[in-house]
Scaffold this motif. Structure first.
Motif, PDB file in Angstrom:
ATOM      1  N   SER A  71     -56.813  -1.612  -7.546  1.00 50.27           N
ATOM      2  CA  SER A  71     -57.201  -0.895  -8.762  1.00 50.27           C
ATOM      3  C   SER A  71     -58.715  -0.792  -8.815  1.00 50.27           C
ATOM      4  O   SER A  71     -59.411  -1.809  -8.813  1.00 50.27           O
ATOM      5  N   ALA A  72     -59.216   0.442  -8.841  1.00 56.04           N
ATOM      6  CA  ALA A  72     -60.658   0.662  -8.756  1.00 56.04           C
ATOM      7  C   ALA A  72     -61.260   1.262 -10.019  1.00 56.04           C
ATOM      8  O   ALA A  72     -62.440   1.049 -10.301  1.00 56.04           O
ATOM      9  N   GLY A  73     -60.468   2.018 -10.782  1.00 58.05           N
ATOM     10  CA  GLY A  73     -61.018   2.662 -11.965  1.00 58.05           C
ATOM     11  C   GLY A  73     -59.937   3.366 -12.757  1.00 58.05           C
ATOM     12  O   GLY A  73     -58.767   3.382 -12.370  1.00 58.05           O
ATOM     13  N   PHE A  74     -60.369   3.956 -13.875  1.00 59.99           N
ATOM     14  CA  PHE A  74     -59.411   4.657 -14.727  1.00 59.99           C
ATOM     15  C   PHE A  74     -60.102   5.712 -15.570  1.00 59.99           C
ATOM     16  O   PHE A  74     -61.321   5.710 -15.736  1.00 59.99           O
ATOM     17  N   ALA A  75     -59.279   6.620 -16.071  1.00 59.84           N
ATOM     18  CA  ALA A  75     -59.716   7.616 -17.047  1.00 59.84           C
ATOM     19  C   ALA A  75     -58.634   7.663 -18.121  1.00 59.84           C
ATOM     20  O   ALA A  75     -57.462   7.877 -17.813  1.00 59.84           O
ATOM     21  N   LEU A  76     -59.025   7.423 -19.359  1.00 55.56           N
ATOM     22  CA  LEU A  76     -58.089   7.455 -20.482  1.00 55.56           C
ATOM     23  C   LEU A  76     -58.484   8.636 -21.362  1.00 55.56           C
ATOM     24  O   LEU A  76     -59.659   8.787 -21.699  1.00 55.56           O
ATOM     25  N   TYR A  77     -57.514   9.476 -21.708  1.00 60.91           N
ATOM     26  CA  TYR A  77     -57.822  10.722 -22.407  1.00 60.91           C
ATOM     27  C   TYR A  77     -56.728  11.085 -23.402  1.00 60.91           C
ATOM     28  O   TYR A  77     -55.642  10.517 -23.386  1.00 60.91           O
ATOM     29  N   PHE A  78     -57.046  12.058 -24.251  1.00 63.90           N
ATOM     30  CA  PHE A  78     -56.067  12.612 -25.171  1.00 63.90           C
ATOM     31  C   PHE A  78     -56.402  14.082 -25.399  1.00 63.90           C
ATOM     32  O   PHE A  78     -57.497  14.546 -25.055  1.00 63.90           O
ATOM     33  N   TYR A  79     -55.452  14.798 -25.978  1.00 58.02           N
ATOM     34  CA  TYR A  79     -55.659  16.216 -26.246  1.00 58.02           C
ATOM     35  C   TYR A  79     -56.310  16.404 -27.613  1.00 58.02           C
ATOM     36  O   TYR A  79     -55.955  15.738 -28.578  1.00 58.02           O
ATOM     37  N   SER A  80     -57.256  17.304 -27.656  1.00 55.96           N
ATOM     38  CA  SER A  80     -57.932  17.680 -28.895  1.00 55.96           C
ATOM     39  C   SER A  80     -57.594  19.152 -29.164  1.00 55.96           C
ATOM     40  O   SER A  80     -56.792  19.750 -28.443  1.00 55.96           O
ATOM     41  N   TYR A  81     -58.201  19.709 -30.188  1.00 56.47           N
ATOM     42  CA  TYR A  81     -57.943  21.105 -30.515  1.00 56.47           C
ATOM     43  C   TYR A  81     -59.215  21.749 -31.041  1.00 56.47           C
ATOM     44  O   TYR A  81     -59.938  21.158 -31.845  1.00 56.47           O
ATOM     45  N   SER A  82     -59.476  22.956 -30.586  1.00 58.34           N
ATOM     46  CA  SER A  82     -60.616  23.724 -31.073  1.00 58.34           C
ATOM     47  C   SER A  82     -60.126  24.885 -31.917  1.00 58.34           C
ATOM     48  O   SER A  82     -59.447  25.789 -31.411  1.00 58.34           O
TER      49      SER A  82
END
Length: 159
Positions: A63-74
Motif C-alpha cells: 500500500s503506497a497511497g490513496f485518493a478519497l473523493y466524492f461527487y459535487s455539483y455545479s
C-alpha cells in the motif's frame, strides 16, 4: 507486470485508509483533528449507497497511497464534479509518479461520469504540492475563501 496498481478500495481496506488519513494528518500537522475510526470508514465509504469513494495505490504489492473523493455539483455548469478530499502517497513511495497516476485515474473517472470539473484544497505552505498542481495545469481559486462550520458551532447553529 507494472510495479504500480491503482484499484478501487474494498471494505477490507478500511484500516489502511484510516492509516493513510492519519499519515496525511501528521504531514499536515493536524493529527489531533483525526477522530475517524475504521468503523466510520466502513460505514461511509463502503455503505450500500456510499457518499465517498476511494482509490488505493499499490507499489509492488505494498500500500503506497490513496485518493478519497466524492461527487459535487455545479449549478453554473448544470453538471457534477469531483471533489478530491485527500490525496496522499507515503514518503518512501514518492517520486514514482504515484500521485500523478492517482490524479489521472480520478480525472478519467470524472470524464467517464460526465463531470465537468475536479476541485481540491491544498495548504498554503505545501509548496511541493502547489508546484505539482501548477505543473498539471490546475489553477488556484484565489477569489474564493473556504469556510467551515464544525463541532459545537455547527451544532449550535443547527438549533
Amino acid at each position: 507486470m507494472s510495479q504500480l496498481v491503482i484499484r478501487e478500495a474494498a471494505r477490507e481496506d478500511a484500516p489502511q485508509i484510516l492509516e493513510f488519513i492519519k499519515d496525511l494528518a501528521d504531514y499536515e500537522k493536524m493529527s489531533d483533528e483525526v477522530v475517524a475510526t475504521v468503523e466510520d470508514i466502513e460505514q461511509t465509504v463502503f455503505a450500500e449507497q456510499p457518499k465517498a469513494y476511494c482509490l488505493i495505490a499499490e507499489w509492488e504489492g505494498q500500500s503506497a497511497g490513496f485518493a478519497l473523493y466524492f461527487y459535487s455539483y455545479s449549478t453554473f455548469l448544470g453538471k457534477h464534479g469531483i471533489y478530491l478530499e485527500d490525496l496522499f502517497v507515503k514518503p518512501e513511495f514518492r517520486g514514482k509518479r504515484i500521485g500523478m497516476t492517482l490524479l489521472k485515474r480520478l480525472s478519467k473517472i470524472a470524464v467517464d461520469n460526465d463531470c465537468k470539473r475536479m476541485d481540491w484544497s491544498v495548504l498554503d505552505w505545501n509548496k511541493p504540492a502547489i508546484e505539482f498542481y501548477d505543473s498539471i495545469g490546475a489553477k488556484p481559486q484565489k477569489e474564493w475563501l473556504g469556510y467551515r462550520l464544525t463541532g459545537e458551532a455547527l451544532s449550535k447553529f443547527a438549533e
